[in-house]
Structures are given as C-alpha cells and as structure tokens.
Design a protein around this motif. Sequence first.
Motif, short mmCIF file in Angstrom:
data_model
loop_
_atom_site.label_atom_id
_atom_site.label_comp_id
_atom_site.label_asym_id
_atom_site.label_seq_id
_atom_site.Cartn_x
_atom_site.Cartn_y
_atom_site.Cartn_z
N HIS A 1 0.56 -0.69 2.01
CA HIS A 1 1.56 0.23 1.37
C HIS A 1 2.23 -0.68 0.10
O HIS A 1 1.82 -1.80 -0.07
CB HIS A 1 2.84 0.30 2.22
N SER A 2 3.07 0.04 -0.66
CA SER A 2 3.65 -0.54 -2.03
C SER A 2 4.47 -1.59 -1.36
O SER A 2 5.12 -1.73 -0.77
CB SER A 2 4.56 0.44 -2.44
N PRO A 3 4.26 -2.61 -2.23
CA PRO A 3 5.01 -3.94 -2.02
C PRO A 3 6.32 -4.09 -2.58
O PRO A 3 7.18 -4.70 -2.30
CB PRO A 3 4.10 -5.26 -2.84
N VAL A 4 6.79 -2.87 -3.48
CA VAL A 4 8.05 -3.02 -3.89
C VAL A 4 9.04 -2.81 -2.96
O VAL A 4 8.94 -1.86 -1.84
CB VAL A 4 8.27 -1.46 -4.92
N GLY A 5 10.18 -3.47 -3.17
CA GLY A 5 11.14 -3.57 -1.92
C GLY A 5 10.88 -4.36 -0.57
O GLY A 5 11.54 -4.60 -0.04
N VAL B 1 5.14 -8.69 -7.26
CA VAL B 1 4.52 -7.13 -7.44
C VAL B 1 3.36 -7.23 -8.51
O VAL B 1 2.38 -6.54 -8.19
CB VAL B 1 5.54 -6.36 -7.53
N PRO B 2 3.43 -7.82 -9.57
CA PRO B 2 2.36 -7.69 -10.41
C PRO B 2 1.09 -8.08 -9.98
O PRO B 2 0.16 -7.77 -10.44
CB PRO B 2 3.01 -8.30 -11.64
N TYR B 3 1.01 -9.08 -9.02
CA TYR B 3 -0.39 -9.65 -8.40
C TYR B 3 -0.58 -9.08 -7.04
O TYR B 3 -1.50 -9.47 -6.67
CB TYR B 3 -0.03 -11.27 -8.31
N LEU B 4 -0.08 -8.01 -6.81
CA LEU B 4 -0.32 -7.30 -5.67
C LEU B 4 -1.02 -5.93 -5.62
O LEU B 4 -0.55 -5.14 -6.42
CB LEU B 4 0.65 -7.03 -4.79
N CYS B 5 -1.95 -5.63 -4.74
CA CYS B 5 -2.37 -4.10 -4.47
C CYS B 5 -1.49 -3.49 -3.82
O CYS B 5 -1.34 -2.15 -3.55
CB CYS B 5 -3.87 -4.37 -3.96
N GLY B 6 -0.68 -4.28 -2.74
CA GLY B 6 0.13 -3.94 -1.79
C GLY B 6 0.38 -4.52 -0.70
O GLY B 6 0.11 -5.98 -0.93
N CYS B 7 1.08 -4.16 0.31
CA CYS B 7 1.11 -5.12 1.45
C CYS B 7 1.01 -4.44 2.87
O CYS B 7 0.83 -3.00 2.87
CB CYS B 7 2.53 -5.83 1.52
N GLN C 1 1.86 -6.55 9.74
CA GLN C 1 1.04 -6.97 10.96
C GLN C 1 1.70 -7.69 11.74
O GLN C 1 2.31 -8.87 11.33
CB GLN C 1 -0.29 -7.44 10.34
N LYS C 2 2.01 -7.64 13.04
CA LYS C 2 2.50 -8.43 13.99
C LYS C 2 3.64 -9.19 13.42
O LYS C 2 3.56 -10.38 13.38
CB LYS C 2 1.43 -9.45 14.67
N GLU C 3 4.67 -8.58 13.08
CA GLU C 3 5.80 -9.26 12.39
C GLU C 3 5.82 -10.01 11.41
O GLU C 3 6.81 -10.96 11.06
CB GLU C 3 6.73 -10.10 13.62
N GLU C 4 4.73 -9.97 10.50
CA GLU C 4 4.82 -10.59 9.32
C GLU C 4 4.05 -9.69 8.32
O GLU C 4 3.29 -8.66 8.67
CB GLU C 4 3.59 -11.74 9.49
N ILE C 5 4.28 -9.74 7.11
CA ILE C 5 3.89 -9.14 6.07
C ILE C 5 2.41 -9.86 5.31
O ILE C 5 2.73 -11.00 4.75
CB ILE C 5 4.89 -8.80 4.91
N LEU C 6 1.40 -9.21 5.28
CA LEU C 6 0.33 -9.73 4.50
C LEU C 6 0.10 -9.12 3.28
O LEU C 6 0.42 -8.09 3.04
CB LEU C 6 -1.05 -8.93 5.28
N LEU C 7 0.23 -10.17 2.21
CA LEU C 7 0.10 -9.59 0.63
C LEU C 7 -1.22 -9.47 0.20
O LEU C 7 -2.19 -10.11 0.81
CB LEU C 7 0.76 -10.76 -0.21
N VAL C 8 -1.54 -8.21 -0.23
CA VAL C 8 -2.96 -7.84 -0.67
C VAL C 8 -3.01 -8.03 -1.98
O VAL C 8 -2.25 -7.51 -2.79
CB VAL C 8 -3.20 -6.45 -0.23
#
Length: 165
Positions: A123-127, A134-140, A143-150
């Motif tokens: 999903h979008s990392p915005v917010g 954000v400029p370095y991510l494809c999304g996030c 998963q299991k109470e944590e956010i994986l940065l893509v």
Amino acid sequence: MSNSKQTVYYQTIQNSLGDSYLQFQINQQTTAVLSVAHTQEAIIVPIEALTSMPNMPVCILGLMNWRSRVIWVIDLPKMFNLEGLDHRLRKYNIIVIKVESKLLGLVVQEIKGTTKLMADDIHSPVGQVAASLVPYLCGCVEQKEEILLVLDAHNIVNYSHGGSD
C-alpha cells in the motif's frame, strides 16, 4: 504442446505465491524489504574492508572492493535519517544492489532472509511513515503489528549517484 501448458501452469503458481523480497532490519526499529530482482548479494564484511573518502555526505561510508569491482557503500539508516547502527560492531551487514549497470552497497543492522509478498498487499506509504522516507519507497506492508517498508532500489541508487548517470 504439453510443455507450454506446463510453463503457463508453473507461471500461474509462481505469481499466486507473490514476488520474492530480501527482508532485513534497517536499524533496531525499522524492518524493510527489497526486491530480489535488484539484490546481487548479502554479505558480512569487516569494517576495515571499507575505505572512507573525504568530503562525502555522512551517509556514505566509503568504497569497497566487491568481486573485482569498486562500489560505494552507504549507511542506509543515516541516509534515511533514522537512528543509526551500533558502530562498535567490527563487521557490516551489506546488501549489494544493482539497478541497470549501477552497483551500490547498503549497510543495514541485520539481514533476515527472503520472503514473498503479494502486490495487492503493498500500500501507499503516505501517512504510514515519515514523509522523508516516501521518495525511497515503493510502498509498505502491514504484517504482524509492524510495517515493512518496501524499498525502491531505483530511487536509492539514483540518490546515491547524485541523480545522474
């Protein structure tokens, strides 16, 4: 003819399992993934293997010889303005990435292994994360109470090369 049916079936199974990513800790608090399509190798090297260069941004640790090529190595947490790594450690965990013909070493806290992610789960990392990331991510991915940065390998490599070829 039956061979082509097997290929299509195999591709369908592969797509239904998701895309492969290398999972790692950027620092103690931040988990990220990077497409294996851009990952060349995950290695552990002694800090002496890096040659620091004067007058470089603080996130650039220096140069390293990798498979008879000299590559830049960056401190990924510093590049992202996150809490840094413990520099008392005598070794660096480095992910060597390649985008087109550009190679770059990314120093991270810990390399965890590979995982599969479905494109629909990204999903979008915005917010969700700091705006500076954000400029370095494809999304996030949640998963299991944590956010994986893509991570977006193209933007990371282009930043480190000053946006030029």
